[in-house]
Design an enzyme around this catalytic site. Structure first.
Site, PDB file in Angstrom:
ATOM      1  N   GLY A  35      33.525  38.259  53.029  1.00  0.00           N
ATOM      2  CA  GLY A  35      34.795  38.364  52.316  1.00  0.00           C
ATOM      3  C   GLY A  35      35.917  38.860  53.216  1.00  0.00           C
ATOM      4  N   ASP A  87      21.078  40.187  47.797  1.00  0.00           N
ATOM      5  CA  ASP A  87      21.926  39.876  46.650  1.00  0.00           C
ATOM      6  C   ASP A  87      21.965  41.091  45.745  1.00  0.00           C
ATOM      7  OD1 ASP A  87      22.975  38.754  44.161  1.00  0.00           O
ATOM      8  OD2 ASP A  87      22.604  36.806  45.095  1.00  0.00           O
ATOM      9  N   LEU A  88      23.172  41.432  45.287  1.00  0.00           N
ATOM     10  CA  LEU A  88      23.318  42.602  44.407  1.00  0.00           C
ATOM     11  C   LEU A  88      22.570  42.430  43.090  1.00  0.00           C
ATOM     12  CD1 LEU A  88      27.099  43.506  44.826  1.00  0.00           C
ATOM     13  CD2 LEU A  88      25.121  44.639  45.854  1.00  0.00           C
ATOM     14  N   ALA A 112      30.640  43.991  48.502  1.00  0.00           N
ATOM     15  CA  ALA A 112      30.322  42.786  47.722  1.00  0.00           C
ATOM     16  C   ALA A 112      30.703  42.994  46.268  1.00  0.00           C
ATOM     17  CB  ALA A 112      28.830  42.467  47.821  1.00  0.00           C
ATOM     18  N   ALA A 113      31.290  41.969  45.697  1.00  0.00           N
ATOM     19  CA  ALA A 113      31.638  42.004  44.266  1.00  0.00           C
ATOM     20  C   ALA A 113      32.169  40.653  43.846  1.00  0.00           C
ATOM     21  CB  ALA A 113      32.719  43.054  44.003  1.00  0.00           C
ATOM     22  N   SER A 152      38.630  50.445  42.870  1.00  0.00           N
ATOM     23  CA  SER A 152      39.850  49.640  42.780  1.00  0.00           C
ATOM     24  C   SER A 152      40.922  50.284  41.909  1.00  0.00           C
ATOM     25  CB  SER A 152      39.482  48.271  42.189  1.00  0.00           C
ATOM     26  OG  SER A 152      40.637  47.593  41.760  1.00  0.00           O
ATOM     27  N   GLU A 208      42.498  48.709  39.906  1.00  0.00           N
ATOM     28  CA  GLU A 208      42.351  48.081  38.584  1.00  0.00           C
ATOM     29  C   GLU A 208      41.761  49.058  37.571  1.00  0.00           C
ATOM     30  OE1 GLU A 208      42.738  44.686  37.151  1.00  0.00           O
ATOM     31  OE2 GLU A 208      44.286  44.857  38.669  1.00  0.00           O
ATOM     32  N   TYR A 231      36.535  43.199  34.811  1.00  0.00           N
ATOM     33  CA  TYR A 231      36.442  43.607  36.228  1.00  0.00           C
ATOM     34  C   TYR A 231      36.730  45.101  36.364  1.00  0.00           C
ATOM     35  CZ  TYR A 231      37.872  44.264  41.099  1.00  0.00           C
ATOM     36  OH  TYR A 231      38.008  44.752  42.390  1.00  0.00           O
ATOM     37  N   ARG A 290      42.863  36.331  52.927  1.00  0.00           N
ATOM     38  CA  ARG A 290      42.744  36.513  51.488  1.00  0.00           C
ATOM     39  C   ARG A 290      42.293  35.199  50.849  1.00  0.00           C
ATOM     40  NH1 ARG A 290      41.865  40.055  47.385  1.00  0.00           N
ATOM     41  NH2 ARG A 290      43.766  41.074  46.687  1.00  0.00           N
TER      42      ARG A 290
HETATM   43  P1  NDP Z   1      36.262  38.948  48.572  1.00  0.00           P
HETATM   44  O1  NDP Z   1      36.239  38.226  47.283  1.00  0.00           O
HETATM   45  O2  NDP Z   1      37.045  38.374  49.714  1.00  0.00           O
HETATM   46  O3  NDP Z   1      34.747  39.162  49.087  1.00  0.00           O
HETATM   47  C1  NDP Z   1      33.719  39.475  48.189  1.00  0.00           C
HETATM   48  C2  NDP Z   1      32.397  39.416  48.929  1.00  0.00           C
HETATM   49  O4  NDP Z   1      31.343  39.757  48.011  1.00  0.00           O
HETATM   50  C3  NDP Z   1      32.032  38.059  49.514  1.00  0.00           C
HETATM   51  O5  NDP Z   1      31.495  38.262  50.792  1.00  0.00           O
HETATM   52  C4  NDP Z   1      30.973  37.552  48.549  1.00  0.00           C
HETATM   53  O6  NDP Z   1      30.049  36.666  49.158  1.00  0.00           O
HETATM   54  C5  NDP Z   1      30.273  38.844  48.216  1.00  0.00           C
HETATM   55  N1  NDP Z   1      29.439  38.781  47.009  1.00  0.00           N
HETATM   56  C6  NDP Z   1      29.838  38.453  45.769  1.00  0.00           C
HETATM   57  N2  NDP Z   1      28.796  38.536  44.926  1.00  0.00           N
HETATM   58  C7  NDP Z   1      27.723  38.924  45.636  1.00  0.00           C
HETATM   59  C8  NDP Z   1      26.349  39.179  45.339  1.00  0.00           C
HETATM   60  N3  NDP Z   1      25.865  39.047  44.096  1.00  0.00           N
HETATM   61  N4  NDP Z   1      25.502  39.576  46.319  1.00  0.00           N
HETATM   62  C9  NDP Z   1      25.965  39.699  47.585  1.00  0.00           C
HETATM   63  N5  NDP Z   1      27.249  39.454  47.935  1.00  0.00           N
HETATM   64  C10 NDP Z   1      28.112  39.073  46.971  1.00  0.00           C
HETATM   65  O7  NDP Z   1      36.758  40.439  48.262  1.00  0.00           O
HETATM   66  P2  NDP Z   1      37.610  41.471  49.176  1.00  0.00           P
HETATM   67  O8  NDP Z   1      37.095  41.431  50.555  1.00  0.00           O
HETATM   68  O9  NDP Z   1      39.051  41.280  48.903  1.00  0.00           O
HETATM   69  O10 NDP Z   1      37.224  42.868  48.489  1.00  0.00           O
HETATM   70  C11 NDP Z   1      36.110  43.630  48.930  1.00  0.00           C
HETATM   71  C12 NDP Z   1      35.722  44.626  47.853  1.00  0.00           C
HETATM   72  O11 NDP Z   1      36.800  45.505  47.575  1.00  0.00           O
HETATM   73  C13 NDP Z   1      35.344  43.996  46.505  1.00  0.00           C
HETATM   74  O12 NDP Z   1      34.341  44.812  45.932  1.00  0.00           O
HETATM   75  C14 NDP Z   1      36.633  44.117  45.690  1.00  0.00           C
HETATM   76  O13 NDP Z   1      36.342  44.138  44.313  1.00  0.00           O
HETATM   77  C15 NDP Z   1      37.146  45.450  46.198  1.00  0.00           C
HETATM   78  N6  NDP Z   1      38.581  45.647  46.154  1.00  0.00           N
HETATM   79  C16 NDP Z   1      39.412  44.745  46.765  1.00  0.00           C
HETATM   80  C17 NDP Z   1      40.760  44.977  46.814  1.00  0.00           C
HETATM   81  C18 NDP Z   1      41.692  44.014  47.464  1.00  0.00           C
HETATM   82  O14 NDP Z   1      42.908  44.122  47.216  1.00  0.00           O
HETATM   83  N7  NDP Z   1      41.220  43.109  48.309  1.00  0.00           N
HETATM   84  C19 NDP Z   1      41.353  46.207  46.213  1.00  0.00           C
HETATM   85  C20 NDP Z   1      40.366  47.106  45.632  1.00  0.00           C
HETATM   86  C21 NDP Z   1      39.037  46.824  45.609  1.00  0.00           C
HETATM   87  P3  NDP Z   1      30.204  35.046  49.117  1.00  0.00           P
HETATM   88  O15 NDP Z   1      30.882  34.701  50.413  1.00  0.00           O
HETATM   89  O16 NDP Z   1      28.788  34.602  49.045  1.00  0.00           O
HETATM   90  O17 NDP Z   1      31.011  34.702  47.913  1.00  0.00           O
HETATM   91  P1  GDR Z   2      44.788  41.551  41.151  1.00  0.00           P
HETATM   92  O1  GDR Z   2      45.289  40.431  42.195  1.00  0.00           O
HETATM   93  O2  GDR Z   2      44.461  40.987  39.831  1.00  0.00           O
HETATM   94  O3  GDR Z   2      45.790  42.656  41.211  1.00  0.00           O
HETATM   95  O4  GDR Z   2      43.407  42.007  41.801  1.00  0.00           O
HETATM   96  P2  GDR Z   2      45.941  39.001  41.978  1.00  0.00           P
HETATM   97  O5  GDR Z   2      46.567  38.664  43.277  1.00  0.00           O
HETATM   98  O6  GDR Z   2      45.002  38.014  41.378  1.00  0.00           O
HETATM   99  O7  GDR Z   2      47.089  39.284  40.860  1.00  0.00           O
HETATM  100  C1  GDR Z   2      48.156  40.189  41.073  1.00  0.00           C
HETATM  101  C2  GDR Z   2      49.218  40.020  39.974  1.00  0.00           C
HETATM  102  O8  GDR Z   2      49.865  38.761  40.151  1.00  0.00           O
HETATM  103  C3  GDR Z   2      50.032  38.168  38.869  1.00  0.00           C
HETATM  104  N1  GDR Z   2      50.139  36.710  38.991  1.00  0.00           N
HETATM  105  C4  GDR Z   2      49.180  35.878  39.449  1.00  0.00           C
HETATM  106  N2  GDR Z   2      47.929  36.150  39.943  1.00  0.00           N
HETATM  107  C5  GDR Z   2      47.198  35.089  40.354  1.00  0.00           C
HETATM  108  N3  GDR Z   2      45.987  35.320  40.884  1.00  0.00           N
HETATM  109  N4  GDR Z   2      47.640  33.791  40.252  1.00  0.00           N
HETATM  110  C6  GDR Z   2      48.866  33.490  39.737  1.00  0.00           C
HETATM  111  O9  GDR Z   2      49.251  32.317  39.652  1.00  0.00           O
HETATM  112  C7  GDR Z   2      49.685  34.582  39.327  1.00  0.00           C
HETATM  113  N5  GDR Z   2      50.941  34.670  38.806  1.00  0.00           N
HETATM  114  C8  GDR Z   2      51.195  35.960  38.610  1.00  0.00           C
HETATM  115  C9  GDR Z   2      48.789  38.598  38.098  1.00  0.00           C
HETATM  116  O10 GDR Z   2      48.990  38.436  36.693  1.00  0.00           O
HETATM  117  C10 GDR Z   2      48.657  40.043  38.550  1.00  0.00           C
HETATM  118  O11 GDR Z   2      49.434  40.869  37.733  1.00  0.00           O
HETATM  119  C11 GDR Z   2      43.255  42.201  43.194  1.00  0.00           C
HETATM  120  C12 GDR Z   2      41.794  41.872  43.551  1.00  0.00           C
HETATM  121  O12 GDR Z   2      41.651  41.898  44.952  1.00  0.00           O
HETATM  122  C13 GDR Z   2      40.850  42.881  42.934  1.00  0.00           C
HETATM  123  O13 GDR Z   2      39.516  42.631  43.421  1.00  0.00           O
HETATM  124  C14 GDR Z   2      41.293  44.280  43.356  1.00  0.00           C
HETATM  125  O14 GDR Z   2      40.447  45.252  42.792  1.00  0.00           O
HETATM  126  C15 GDR Z   2      42.735  44.515  42.931  1.00  0.00           C
HETATM  127  O15 GDR Z   2      43.556  43.544  43.550  1.00  0.00           O
HETATM  128  C16 GDR Z   2      43.252  45.887  43.351  1.00  0.00           C
END
Ligand code: NDP
Ligand code: GDR
Length: 332
Positions: free
Chosen positions: A12, A57-58, A80-81, A124, A126, A148, A183
């Site tokens: 990820g 796998d989780l 992972a999530a 998060s 969230e 979530y 991203r």
């Molecule tokens: P991504 O969606 O980019 O990456 C998620 C990762 O989790 C991928 O590598 C995916 O693998 C893996 N995964 C999903 N399900 C499973 C499973 N069942 N077993 C093993 N691996 C799994 O997320 P981010 O890198 O953006 O985020 C990382 C973490 O931080 C997540 O937990 C997210 O919820 C949390 N988070 C993210 C924020 C953000 O703004 N980015 C903010 C706050 C929290 P695969 O390639 O196989 O899909």
């Molecule tokens: P978020 O991120 O839900 O905050 O979660 P996202 O970028 O999906 O949405 C942010 C805000 O933008 C508004 N929005 C849209 N969002 C998406 N995806 N697509 C659209 O077309 C769109 N238009 C408006 C949404 O309504 C929302 O308010 C991310 C993830 O990385 C989570 O895993 C993590 O925990 C939180 O950030 C912190």
């Protein structure tokens, strides 16, 4: 002797930046990947000869126990999530299995194998959901607004619970939104940077979005993985908010991205109810004073620079010269 770390979610966004950081610091890095019919390695392609990928796998308790037992790491970063909030309404049960019980499974594997392993949980912003105060800090009560967020709140509490019950060095980083050219394409920042690049290159005319009024505290993922590592290097385990402290609306985001390439967003952006959520979060902004004070952490990339960098990276990629591309974007 070099330290060994396990990263779940290594494929990820955050996993790829954290793997780079740990390799730079001399760690042996073991990345956990789940079985897929085609590997999802576009973010870690450049690291594949330096990290050890193992299956896990989780959802599968035994795979986690075996992994932790075989690797015997010093640190585990659980990234992972199922991370896309809208998908959590489509698959609430599975979201709970990954994001809530998956964390219990991993903590349980650690507890059974070796309680001296340090553990990082990806919590998060969230979890704050319908916010009780602004800005949000480590003491702000949770009020999640999605399956979530609810699952992440469980994961946060179970991490604290294992820390207090079994004396584990287990921490949660409560991270606000962080973005990068890596991203996923379905998240709003990347959807916008990709959309702007396509429109600029004449490959598309419009970008369809949902709630333009939502405000988020957006930072750069590369900065945020530094905070994760730092949390595990402290003398005592504790939870930290990680955020820039500045929020912007989705409207600000599109305005900044389109104006960077000399376009007026009002000529290209449409909204459609299909991108609205059953319950959205209107405004998140974090107070990272504790991370700044204790970890010495601070962000290095501001909002405008972040957005411009993402747009430029997508322009390059679409012109065939940038970072590798994701195979496909699902659920946009
Ligand atoms: P991504 O969606 O980019 O990456 C998620 C990762 O989790 C991928 O590598 C995916 O693998 C893996 N995964 C999903 N399900 C499973 C499973 N069942 N077993 C093993 N691996 C799994 O997320 P981010 O890198 O953006 O985020 C990382 C973490 O931080 C997540 O937990 C997210 O919820 C949390 N988070 C993210 C924020 C953000 O703004 N980015 C903010 C706050 C929290 P695969 O390639 O196989 O899909
Ligand atoms: P978020 O991120 O839900 O905050 O979660 P996202 O970028 O999906 O949405 C942010 C805000 O933008 C508004 N929005 C849209 N969002 C998406 N995806 N697509 C659209 O077309 C769109 N238009 C408006 C949404 O309504 C929302 O308010 C991310 C993830 O990385 C989570 O895993 C993590 O925990 C939180 O950030 C912190």
């Amino acid at each position: 002797m070099s330290k060994r770390a396990i990263i779940t979610g290594v494929s990820g966004q955050d996993g790829s930046y954290l793997a780079e950081l740990l390799l730079d610091r001399g760690y042996e890095v073991v990345g956990v990947v789940r079985r897929l019919s085609a590997p999802n390695h576009w973010r870690i392609e450049h690291l594949l000869d330096r990290i050890d990928l193992r299956p896990g796998d989780l959802l599968d308790q035994l795979s986690l126990i075996r992994l932790v037992d075989e690797v015997r790491p010093h640190e585990i970063y659980n990234l992972a999530a199922m991370s896309f909030v809208p998908a959590s309404w489509d698959q609430p049960m599975l979201t709970g299995e990954y994001n809530a019980q998956g964390v219990t499974r991993l903590l349980e594997a650690l507890r059974q194998v070796d309680t001296s392993i340090r553990y990082y949980q990806a919590s998060s912003s969230e979890m704050f959901g319908k916010v009780r105060e602004t800005p949000q800090n480590e003491r702000t009560p949770f009020y999640p607004r999605s399956p979530y967020g609810a699952a992440k709140a469980f994961a946060h509490h179970i991490t604290v619970n294992y820390r207090e019950s079994y004396d584990l060095f287990a921490v949660s980083g409560i991270l606000f939104n962080h973005e990068s050219p890596r991203r996923g394409l379905e998240f709003v920042t990347r959807k916008v940077s990709d959309g702007v690049a396509r429109i600029k290159l004449g490959r598309a005319r419009t970008l369809v979005l949902g709630n333009l009024d939502a405000r988020r505290d957006w930072g750069f993922a590369g900065d945020y993985v530094r905070a994760m590592w730092s949390m595990l290097q402290q003398d005592a385990p504790s939870d930290y908010v990680v955020a820039t402290g500045v929020s912007h609306s989705v409207r600000d985001l599109v305005e900044t991205a389109f104006s960077h390439v000399g376009l007026d967003w009002r000529d290209h952006v449409r909204t459609d109810a299909r991108f609205l959520r059953p319950a959205d979060i209107e405004h998140l902004v974090g107070d990272a004073s504790k991370a700044r004070g204790v970890l010495g952490w601070q962000p290095t990339v501001d909002f405008r620079t972040l957005v411009r960098t993402m747009v430029d990276a997508d322009l390059q990629r679409l012109a065939g010269a940038g970072e590798p591309a994701p195979a496909a974007a699902a659920g946009r």
